[in-house]
Write a protein that holds these residues in place. Structure first.
Motif, PDB file in Angstrom:
ATOM      1  N   GLY A   1      -7.926  57.247  85.294  1.00  0.00           N
ATOM      2  CA  GLY A   1      -9.261  57.824  85.165  1.00  0.00           C
ATOM      3  C   GLY A   1     -10.160  57.688  86.372  1.00  0.00           C
ATOM      4  O   GLY A   1     -11.347  58.022  86.292  1.00  0.00           O
ATOM      5  N   HIS A   2      -9.632  57.245  87.514  1.00  0.00           N
ATOM      6  CA  HIS A   2     -10.461  57.134  88.719  1.00  0.00           C
ATOM      7  C   HIS A   2      -9.614  57.529  89.921  1.00  0.00           C
ATOM      8  O   HIS A   2      -8.492  57.071  90.076  1.00  0.00           O
ATOM      9  CB  HIS A   2     -10.980  55.709  88.897  1.00  0.00           C
ATOM     10  N   SER A   3     -10.160  58.389  90.798  1.00  0.00           N
ATOM     11  CA  SER A   3      -9.381  58.915  91.913  1.00  0.00           C
ATOM     12  C   SER A   3      -9.831  58.385  93.267  1.00  0.00           C
ATOM     13  O   SER A   3      -9.252  58.749  94.286  1.00  0.00           O
ATOM     14  CB  SER A   3      -9.463  60.454  91.920  1.00  0.00           C
ATOM     15  N   GLY A   4     -10.847  57.552  93.314  1.00  0.00           N
ATOM     16  CA  GLY A   4     -11.366  57.083  94.591  1.00  0.00           C
ATOM     17  C   GLY A   4     -10.612  55.895  95.147  1.00  0.00           C
ATOM     18  O   GLY A   4      -9.770  55.279  94.490  1.00  0.00           O
ATOM     19  N   VAL A   5     -10.957  55.544  96.392  1.00  0.00           N
ATOM     20  CA  VAL A   5     -10.305  54.426  97.063  1.00  0.00           C
ATOM     21  C   VAL A   5     -10.599  53.104  96.360  1.00  0.00           C
ATOM     22  O   VAL A   5      -9.809  52.150  96.453  1.00  0.00           O
ATOM     23  CB  VAL A   5     -10.732  54.370  98.550  1.00  0.00           C
ATOM     24  N   GLU A   6     -11.719  53.045  95.626  1.00  0.00           N
ATOM     25  CA  GLU A   6     -12.085  51.794  94.955  1.00  0.00           C
ATOM     26  C   GLU A   6     -11.024  51.359  93.948  1.00  0.00           C
ATOM     27  O   GLU A   6     -10.724  50.165  93.832  1.00  0.00           O
ATOM     28  CB  GLU A   6     -13.437  51.942  94.252  1.00  0.00           C
ATOM     29  N   SER A   7     -10.444  52.300  93.221  1.00  0.00           N
ATOM     30  CA  SER A   7      -9.424  51.924  92.236  1.00  0.00           C
ATOM     31  C   SER A   7      -8.117  51.541  92.916  1.00  0.00           C
ATOM     32  O   SER A   7      -7.389  50.663  92.432  1.00  0.00           O
ATOM     33  CB  SER A   7      -9.198  53.049  91.221  1.00  0.00           C
ATOM     34  N   ASP A   8      -7.788  52.169  94.058  1.00  0.00           N
ATOM     35  CA  ASP A   8      -6.620  51.736  94.823  1.00  0.00           C
ATOM     36  C   ASP A   8      -6.802  50.291  95.284  1.00  0.00           C
ATOM     37  O   ASP A   8      -5.880  49.475  95.193  1.00  0.00           O
ATOM     38  CB  ASP A   8      -6.400  52.641  96.037  1.00  0.00           C
ATOM     39  N   ILE A   9      -7.999  49.975  95.769  1.00  0.00           N
ATOM     40  CA  ILE A   9      -8.289  48.616  96.219  1.00  0.00           C
ATOM     41  C   ILE A   9      -8.177  47.633  95.054  1.00  0.00           C
ATOM     42  O   ILE A   9      -7.608  46.540  95.197  1.00  0.00           O
ATOM     43  CB  ILE A   9      -9.685  48.552  96.872  1.00  0.00           C
ATOM     44  N   GLU A  10      -8.708  48.005  93.884  1.00  0.00           N
ATOM     45  CA  GLU A  10      -8.639  47.114  92.728  1.00  0.00           C
ATOM     46  C   GLU A  10      -7.193  46.778  92.369  1.00  0.00           C
ATOM     47  O   GLU A  10      -6.845  45.612  92.126  1.00  0.00           O
ATOM     48  CB  GLU A  10      -9.332  47.734  91.520  1.00  0.00           C
ATOM     49  N   VAL A  11      -6.345  47.799  92.347  1.00  0.00           N
ATOM     50  CA  VAL A  11      -4.955  47.583  91.941  1.00  0.00           C
ATOM     51  C   VAL A  11      -4.183  46.794  93.003  1.00  0.00           C
ATOM     52  O   VAL A  11      -3.380  45.916  92.674  1.00  0.00           O
ATOM     53  CB  VAL A  11      -4.280  48.945  91.642  1.00  0.00           C
ATOM     54  N   ILE A  12      -4.438  47.096  94.280  1.00  0.00           N
ATOM     55  CA  ILE A  12      -3.776  46.332  95.340  1.00  0.00           C
ATOM     56  C   ILE A  12      -4.190  44.861  95.270  1.00  0.00           C
ATOM     57  O   ILE A  12      -3.357  43.955  95.398  1.00  0.00           O
ATOM     58  CB  ILE A  12      -4.111  46.913  96.724  1.00  0.00           C
ATOM     59  N   GLU A  13      -5.473  44.615  95.051  1.00  0.00           N
ATOM     60  CA  GLU A  13      -5.935  43.229  94.953  1.00  0.00           C
ATOM     61  C   GLU A  13      -5.312  42.530  93.750  1.00  0.00           C
ATOM     62  O   GLU A  13      -4.933  41.353  93.833  1.00  0.00           O
ATOM     63  CB  GLU A  13      -7.457  43.176  94.863  1.00  0.00           C
ATOM     64  N   LEU A  14      -5.172  43.240  92.636  1.00  0.00           N
ATOM     65  CA  LEU A  14      -4.537  42.650  91.459  1.00  0.00           C
ATOM     66  C   LEU A  14      -3.085  42.310  91.763  1.00  0.00           C
ATOM     67  O   LEU A  14      -2.575  41.268  91.320  1.00  0.00           O
ATOM     68  CB  LEU A  14      -4.626  43.619  90.273  1.00  0.00           C
TER      69      LEU A  14
ATOM     70  N   HIS B   1      -9.484  56.918 103.991  1.00  0.00           N
ATOM     71  CA  HIS B   1      -9.012  56.187 102.811  1.00  0.00           C
ATOM     72  C   HIS B   1      -8.219  54.945 103.242  1.00  0.00           C
ATOM     73  O   HIS B   1      -8.449  53.831 102.743  1.00  0.00           O
ATOM     74  CB  HIS B   1      -8.125  57.134 101.996  1.00  0.00           C
ATOM     75  N   LEU B   2      -7.304  55.143 104.186  1.00  0.00           N
ATOM     76  CA  LEU B   2      -6.526  54.025 104.706  1.00  0.00           C
ATOM     77  C   LEU B   2      -7.414  52.981 105.373  1.00  0.00           C
ATOM     78  O   LEU B   2      -7.246  51.775 105.181  1.00  0.00           O
ATOM     79  CB  LEU B   2      -5.505  54.531 105.722  1.00  0.00           C
ATOM     80  N   ASP B   3      -8.365  53.457 106.169  1.00  0.00           N
ATOM     81  CA  ASP B   3      -9.239  52.548 106.904  1.00  0.00           C
ATOM     82  C   ASP B   3     -10.055  51.675 105.953  1.00  0.00           C
ATOM     83  O   ASP B   3     -10.264  50.484 106.222  1.00  0.00           O
ATOM     84  CB  ASP B   3     -10.168  53.349 107.821  1.00  0.00           C
ATOM     85  N   ALA B   4     -10.510  52.254 104.853  1.00  0.00           N
ATOM     86  CA  ALA B   4     -11.295  51.483 103.876  1.00  0.00           C
ATOM     87  C   ALA B   4     -10.455  50.352 103.289  1.00  0.00           C
ATOM     88  O   ALA B   4     -10.961  49.236 103.070  1.00  0.00           O
ATOM     89  CB  ALA B   4     -11.802  52.404 102.766  1.00  0.00           C
ATOM     90  N   ILE B   5      -9.189  50.620 103.031  1.00  0.00           N
ATOM     91  CA  ILE B   5      -8.299  49.588 102.479  1.00  0.00           C
ATOM     92  C   ILE B   5      -8.053  48.488 103.507  1.00  0.00           C
ATOM     93  O   ILE B   5      -8.100  47.292 103.184  1.00  0.00           O
ATOM     94  CB  ILE B   5      -6.981  50.232 102.014  1.00  0.00           C
ATOM     95  N   VAL B   6      -7.803  48.867 104.749  1.00  0.00           N
ATOM     96  CA  VAL B   6      -7.558  47.877 105.798  1.00  0.00           C
ATOM     97  C   VAL B   6      -8.788  46.990 105.991  1.00  0.00           C
ATOM     98  O   VAL B   6      -8.681  45.757 106.097  1.00  0.00           O
ATOM     99  CB  VAL B   6      -7.175  48.574 107.117  1.00  0.00           C
ATOM    100  N   ARG B   7      -9.970  47.609 106.039  1.00  0.00           N
ATOM    101  CA  ARG B   7     -11.196  46.825 106.236  1.00  0.00           C
ATOM    102  C   ARG B   7     -11.431  45.855 105.081  1.00  0.00           C
ATOM    103  O   ARG B   7     -11.944  44.749 105.284  1.00  0.00           O
ATOM    104  CB  ARG B   7     -12.397  47.760 106.410  1.00  0.00           C
ATOM    105  N   TYR B   8     -11.073  46.252 103.872  1.00  0.00           N
ATOM    106  CA  TYR B   8     -11.284  45.385 102.710  1.00  0.00           C
ATOM    107  C   TYR B   8     -10.354  44.174 102.755  1.00  0.00           C
ATOM    108  O   TYR B   8     -10.780  43.036 102.506  1.00  0.00           O
ATOM    109  CB  TYR B   8     -11.056  46.178 101.423  1.00  0.00           C
ATOM    110  N   PHE B   9      -9.083  44.396 103.064  1.00  0.00           N
ATOM    111  CA  PHE B   9      -8.099  43.324 102.922  1.00  0.00           C
ATOM    112  C   PHE B   9      -7.910  42.493 104.194  1.00  0.00           C
ATOM    113  O   PHE B   9      -7.248  41.453 104.131  1.00  0.00           O
ATOM    114  CB  PHE B   9      -6.757  43.896 102.461  1.00  0.00           C
ATOM    115  N   LYS B  10      -8.479  42.908 105.311  1.00  0.00           N
ATOM    116  CA  LYS B  10      -8.271  42.112 106.521  1.00  0.00           C
ATOM    117  C   LYS B  10      -8.982  40.761 106.444  1.00  0.00           C
ATOM    118  O   LYS B  10      -8.649  39.850 107.211  1.00  0.00           O
ATOM    119  CB  LYS B  10      -8.724  42.885 107.756  1.00  0.00           C
TER     120      LYS B  10
END
Length: 393
Positions: A132-145, A247-256
């Protein structure tokens, strides 16, 4: 002496008490973590009709699915080779919740073929899916989980490998490749066949920006920040490329900022191309870079087969396959008492009282067979008392 002939099929194995206890301990750690993150547990059946099991993006599982005829309906059934399509069916057809849904699952799957490099033919699949969510925020949530789940297994020093299948898809669309050409390119990329790739690209009629993008693609692999800094030749190649890279850059910045987490990017990685629709990711343990512990990604089209256009992202791991990397869990430290197997209401009440206090009570049939030093129930003057086996007659 007769040879033991009771072998399990290749790739299918028993888990003896020590390993079974380890698996159950870590299964509980994972499910508790999912629950605390707001993911509800669902348990699909081990088999169902192939009409739903191999529908839509689940079609890629056909070669791995054991199939048989249902004796009740006469229809074809399959033993699941992956639980994600089942969870998608439950999400859109059974629960039918508006907005975001978070579901988790655990269960055994079965594959028709044995791949020793990937572990058992019958993995214990544990995973979580967000619908139910298509943004980068849900990708980040699942990767963090996924990362937190690997931490719950005691695996702290990790590598997160990230890709984006839409980047290759976007380049193929812009180059107006035929379906046959797309199939050829995907096969080459999956095999990482560099000479074949260069020869294939050389046969294409491409604009200069597209030619530069195709030639740079295989080199965009390595440390995440280095790769992102080298993506300039890609950014203007197609109209939607800037969005994919952002999209990729947002994930890298979050997890670095995460400690003990190495970030790796491979923009030519198209694992699951026929299934995934965006970000893909994998988790590896330090020192075991070739052993994939967990993997996931976005698969927005999975629910279309069930009549609902609902975006989705998720991950799964094979708990059985990870067991060799996991330390033995703490011993239970529960006290142990033996009780004779006699029908006596008072004794049974004492047994239940001890069990309610988290004491293990084992039945015994011959006192002489008990080891010295253990506690056991003995009758003294009509009363059941705890005694210690001393070895005296």
């Amino acid at each position: 002496m007769q040879q033991n002939i009771w072998f399990t099929p290749d790739g299918l194995e028993d888990l003896l008490p020590g390993e079974a206890r380890k698996l159950e301990y870590y299964r509980r750690q994972l499910l508790d973590g999912f629950e605390l993150s707001g993911y509800d547990l669902v348990l699909p059946p081990i088999a169902e009709f192939t009409d739903s099991l191999l529908t839509g993006k689940g079609r890629h599982l056909a070669v791995d699915t054991c199939r048989f005829t249902d004796q009740e309906s006469g229809k074809m059934m399959g033993v699941r080779a992956d639980m994600t399509p089942q969870v998608a069916r439950i999400a859109v057809n059974r629960i039918q919740q508006a907005g975001i849904q978070r579901l988790c699952y655990v269960g055994e799957v079965l594959k028709t073929r044995n791949n020793r490099a990937k572990g058992s033919r019958s993995p214990i699949e544990v995973g979580a899916e967000l619908f139910g969510h298509s943004g980068v925020e849900s990708d980040i949530e699942v990767i963090e989980l996924m990362i937190r789940s690997l931490h719950a297994l005691g695996l702290m020093d990790l590598t997160l490998s990230i890709g984006h299948v839409s980047i290759v898809d976007s380049l193929m669309t812009a180059a107006e490749l035929t379906q046959a050409q797309q199939n050829t390119l995907v096969d080459i990329l999956l095999r990482k066949a560099v000479p074949e790739y260069n020869d294939f690209v050389g046969t294409l009629s491409l604009s200069e920006p597209l030619k530069a993008a195709f030639h740079s693609l295989l080199n965009l692999c390595g440390e995440a920040e280095d790769v992102m800094a080298a993506t300039q030749e890609l950014s203007d190649a197609t109209p939607d490329m800037a969005s994919h890279l952002s999209h990729l850059d947002a994930i890298v910045r979050y997890f670095k900022a995460f400690e003990h987490l190495n970030l790796h990017i491979d923009l030519a990685d198209i694992r699951g191309y026929q299934y995934h629709t965006g970000i893909i990711f994998s988790g590896y343990a330090a020192g075991r870079k070739m052993y994939q512990l967990a993997r996931g990604g976005r698969y927005d089209g999975v629910a279309l087969a069930f009549g609902v256009d609902k975006p989705a992202t998720g991950f799964s791991l094979d708990l059985r396959g990870a067991l060799d990397l996991l330390v033995q869990p703490p011993s239970s430290q529960k006290p142990l008492v033996y009780a004779p197997n006699v029908l006596d209401a008072t004794l049974l009440a004492e047994v239940e009282r001890l069990k309610s206090q988290d004491t293990i009570v084992k039945r015994f049939y011959d006192l002489a067979e008990l080891p010295d030093g253990v506690s056991y129930f003995a009758q003294d003057a009509g009363q059941w008392q705890l005694s210690v086996k001393t070895g005296q007659p």
